[in-house]
Write a protein that holds these residues in place. Structure first.
Motif, PDB file in Angstrom:
ATOM      1  N   TYR A   6       5.978   7.851  -7.535  1.00  0.00           N
ATOM      2  CA  TYR A   6       5.479   6.430  -7.651  1.00  0.00           C
ATOM      3  C   TYR A   6       5.227   6.031  -9.019  1.00  0.00           C
ATOM      4  O   TYR A   6       4.956   6.649  -9.971  1.00  0.00           O
ATOM      5  CB  TYR A   6       3.834   6.765  -6.821  1.00  0.00           C
ATOM      6  N   GLU A  55       5.338   4.929   2.539  1.00  0.00           N
ATOM      7  CA  GLU A  55       5.485   6.027   2.957  1.00  0.00           C
ATOM      8  C   GLU A  55       6.235   5.738   4.559  1.00  0.00           C
ATOM      9  O   GLU A  55       7.111   6.477   4.875  1.00  0.00           O
ATOM     10  CB  GLU A  55       4.238   6.844   3.498  1.00  0.00           C
ATOM     11  N   ALA A  56       5.809   4.774   4.996  1.00  0.00           N
ATOM     12  CA  ALA A  56       6.541   4.417   6.404  1.00  0.00           C
ATOM     13  C   ALA A  56       7.855   3.857   6.008  1.00  0.00           C
ATOM     14  O   ALA A  56       8.920   4.265   7.128  1.00  0.00           O
ATOM     15  CB  ALA A  56       5.748   3.093   7.162  1.00  0.00           C
ATOM     16  N   THR A 112       0.705  -1.130   0.053  1.00  0.00           N
ATOM     17  CA  THR A 112       0.130  -0.076   0.152  1.00  0.00           C
ATOM     18  C   THR A 112       0.770   1.300   0.009  1.00  0.00           C
ATOM     19  O   THR A 112       2.129   1.445   0.540  1.00  0.00           O
ATOM     20  CB  THR A 112      -0.861   0.151   1.260  1.00  0.00           C
ATOM     21  N   PRO A 113       0.465   2.458  -0.415  1.00  0.00           N
ATOM     22  CA  PRO A 113       1.201   3.757  -0.467  1.00  0.00           C
ATOM     23  C   PRO A 113       1.635   3.890   1.227  1.00  0.00           C
ATOM     24  O   PRO A 113       2.696   4.134   1.266  1.00  0.00           O
ATOM     25  CB  PRO A 113       0.194   4.649  -0.597  1.00  0.00           C
ATOM     26  N   ASP A 114       0.640   3.640   2.180  1.00  0.00           N
ATOM     27  CA  ASP A 114       0.966   3.945   3.446  1.00  0.00           C
ATOM     28  C   ASP A 114       2.160   3.078   3.970  1.00  0.00           C
ATOM     29  O   ASP A 114       3.180   3.576   4.597  1.00  0.00           O
ATOM     30  CB  ASP A 114       0.073   3.644   4.442  1.00  0.00           C
ATOM     31  N   GLU A 115       2.194   2.035   3.143  1.00  0.00           N
ATOM     32  CA  GLU A 115       3.440   0.886   3.794  1.00  0.00           C
ATOM     33  C   GLU A 115       4.803   1.573   3.132  1.00  0.00           C
ATOM     34  O   GLU A 115       5.741   1.717   3.817  1.00  0.00           O
ATOM     35  CB  GLU A 115       3.248  -0.398   3.262  1.00  0.00           C
TER      36      GLU A 115
END
Length: 164
Positions: free
Chosen positions: A148, A127-128, A122-125
């Motif tokens: 991306y 970003e982390a 995911t994009p959140d992953e």
């Protein structure tokens, strides 16, 4: 002169450029097609790598098909005096598939000199993971961004053209 010494480096590269066969002993199969022993093929590949004629032989997976659909090339503006050391640390992270230094293009609005590809579900992953890289770079980093990917643009290595 044995048959094996007549095989040129170019012929070896041409035999490998389409990828290794998916078999139990891929180098043995390629060597057999070239008319040389597996040991000699592996030694010749090692010699080409040592001389710089080739950089590597590597798998080029399709990360989309592996389920990693959030993929970002993180770019970093890192102190030049620290980029090699920090780049090695970033490249060693388990979630970075490749990391390299590139010249800046400040005159074109591009201040970044360190690139690290990060994949995630995911994009959140992603970003982390980018935040983890930022923490390692610390004060040596003066800016960053992430690009991306929308699709795979290239998944091939060297391709030799046939001679005249």
């Amino acid at each position: 002169m044995s048959v094996e010494t007549k095989i040129s480096d170019r012929e070896i590269i041409a035999a490998l450029q389409g990828g290794l066969p998916i078999v139990a002993a891929p180098y043995a199969e390629v060597a057999g097609k070239l008319g040389m022993s597996e040991a000699d093929l592996v030694a010749r590949i090692a010699a080409m790598k040592d001389s710089g004629a080739i950089r590597r032989i590597a798998a080029a997976p399709n990360h989309y098909k592996l389920g990693m659909v959030a993929n970002g090339m993180t770019v970093w503006d890192v102190e030049d005096a620290q980029v090699a050391e920090l780049g090695a640390q970033i490249g060693a992270l388990p979630f970075v598939t490749h990391c390299y230094e590139r010249p800046r293009a400040r005159d074109q609005g591009w201040p970044y000199n360190l690139f690290a590809m990060v994949h995630g579900d995911t994009p959140d992953e992603v970003e982390a993971k980018r935040a983890e890289i930022a923490a390692i770079l610390g004060d040596a980093c003066h800016g960053h961004d992430i690009l991306y990917s929308k699709r795979i643009l290239k998944k091939t290595g060297l391709r030799l053209r046939k001679r005249g």
